[in-house]
Motif scaffolding. Sequence first.
Motif, short mmCIF file in Angstrom:
data_model
loop_
_atom_site.label_atom_id
_atom_site.label_comp_id
_atom_site.label_asym_id
_atom_site.label_seq_id
_atom_site.Cartn_x
_atom_site.Cartn_y
_atom_site.Cartn_z
N SER A 109 53.27 63.15 49.95
CA SER A 109 53.34 61.72 49.67
C SER A 109 54.54 61.07 50.34
O SER A 109 55.47 61.75 50.81
CB SER A 109 53.42 61.49 48.16
N ARG A 110 54.55 59.74 50.37
CA ARG A 110 55.68 59.01 50.94
C ARG A 110 56.96 59.30 50.16
O ARG A 110 58.03 59.47 50.75
CB ARG A 110 55.40 57.50 50.90
N THR A 111 56.83 59.34 48.85
CA THR A 111 58.02 59.59 48.03
C THR A 111 58.59 60.97 48.32
O THR A 111 59.82 61.14 48.43
CB THR A 111 57.65 59.49 46.53
N LYS B 64 62.32 54.51 51.51
CA LYS B 64 60.87 54.40 51.40
C LYS B 64 60.30 53.38 52.38
O LYS B 64 59.25 53.64 53.00
CB LYS B 64 60.48 54.05 49.96
N PRO B 65 60.95 52.21 52.59
CA PRO B 65 60.42 51.30 53.61
C PRO B 65 60.41 51.91 55.02
O PRO B 65 59.48 51.69 55.79
CB PRO B 65 61.37 50.09 53.53
N SER C 175 57.52 54.31 55.17
CA SER C 175 56.25 53.59 55.25
C SER C 175 56.00 53.07 56.66
O SER C 175 54.88 53.18 57.19
CB SER C 175 56.25 52.42 54.27
N SER D 77 52.95 54.33 59.19
CA SER D 77 51.99 53.38 59.76
C SER D 77 51.88 53.59 61.26
O SER D 77 50.77 53.56 61.83
CB SER D 77 52.43 51.94 59.45
N TYR E 123 49.47 62.37 52.80
CA TYR E 123 49.30 62.36 54.25
C TYR E 123 49.26 63.79 54.78
O TYR E 123 49.97 64.67 54.30
CB TYR E 123 50.46 61.62 54.92
#
Length: 398
Positions: free
Chosen positions: A35-37, A47-48, A51, A55, A80
């Motif tokens: 995961s992103r976290t 986190k930004p 992200s 993308s 992911y």
Amino acid sequence: MTVVAPGASAARPQLIREINEKVLLDHIRRSGPISRTELAGLTGLSKPTVSAALSSLERTGLVHVTGQRTGVPGPAASLYEVRPDAGYVLGLDVGREFLRGAISDLAGTVRARLSVRTKAGDAMARIQELADLTATLATETGIDVTQLTQTVLGSPGVYDPRLDALTLTGRLSGWDSPATLAALRDRFGTSLMIENDVDAAAIAERVHGHGRNVDSFAFVSVGTGIGMGLVLDGKLRHGSHGVAGEIGYLPFTEGSGSDQRDARKRGGFDASASAAAVVRAARRAGVRGASTAEKVFAAAARGDAVAAAVVAEEALLVAKAVCTVITVVDPELVVLGGGIGQAPGFLEAVSQQLHRLAPVMPDVKASVLGRESVVAGCLAAGLDRSWQTLVGRVGTQG
């Protein structure tokens, strides 16, 4: 005073984005689905930032969302992973009697595998058979050969840049001709990488076998030919001239199976301890039906005392070679491979001799990877090279 080149300030954010994307891609490859976290926690990136990088990687087609993690506090998290079909790797093993091959996707899943007995009488015919094998594998995988991002050929011999040819190619007639290498490049294109076959087996041992989590080990293959793959500090070592591990050339010309003509062509130890040498020794000793080394070992296992003496002599020769390796590089582990190296009871016979000969005793184990070890190593090497290439393109697309 630091001088900043014109345009350097503008280029810096782009460089940082590329580095972040490469770091994330490496983590996803090794730890996905993730995961992103989790990626933010592993990398220390915000986190930004994670992200934005994800993308970009999605736009380039290298990663995709594979599902969601539920059952934990908070909203469901997207997971992911790499896109397996972003590329394919071809691994080929060229031998005197068999050609073996497999295609895997970028996740390392083998999509097709095939082994055929070669009928080739010369190098060019063997290359055509390799091309035919590749076409069959691609058809079974459901891809076009243009989708292959890397091809790795496991072959006897080492590359000599002065000649631009393979040398020390053993029993493959004509394989050391510069025309052979040129024809291989013409057939398989710029993605072709050639790895010594025993080194490829050592790579497989490092990724899939006893060499996992071992920083230094020697993979000693004893069969139709003799060779060694040497991993030190976690890296496969080729040496200054590419001949690290060519232990078939150790100056051992002992034993009743030794052949002086073979010794001149392929080295003293190969002439004394390869499968052909075992057969010669067994025939001279009077072992009935000694047409292959496998039959000699089978006779010894049935209680044939003469065959057992031949096997004992073979174990002593191999132990002497392994002892030489131990005293030079002191590996943590020695893995025996090849048809003889993996024969029932041979590990114990070699270990017994080593206890008597060697100043220290590393772990000694028989490989469990079997006949597909060279192909497995080629696929592993090809996956690494593919990812290096794809990661290098991050930031140049999108």
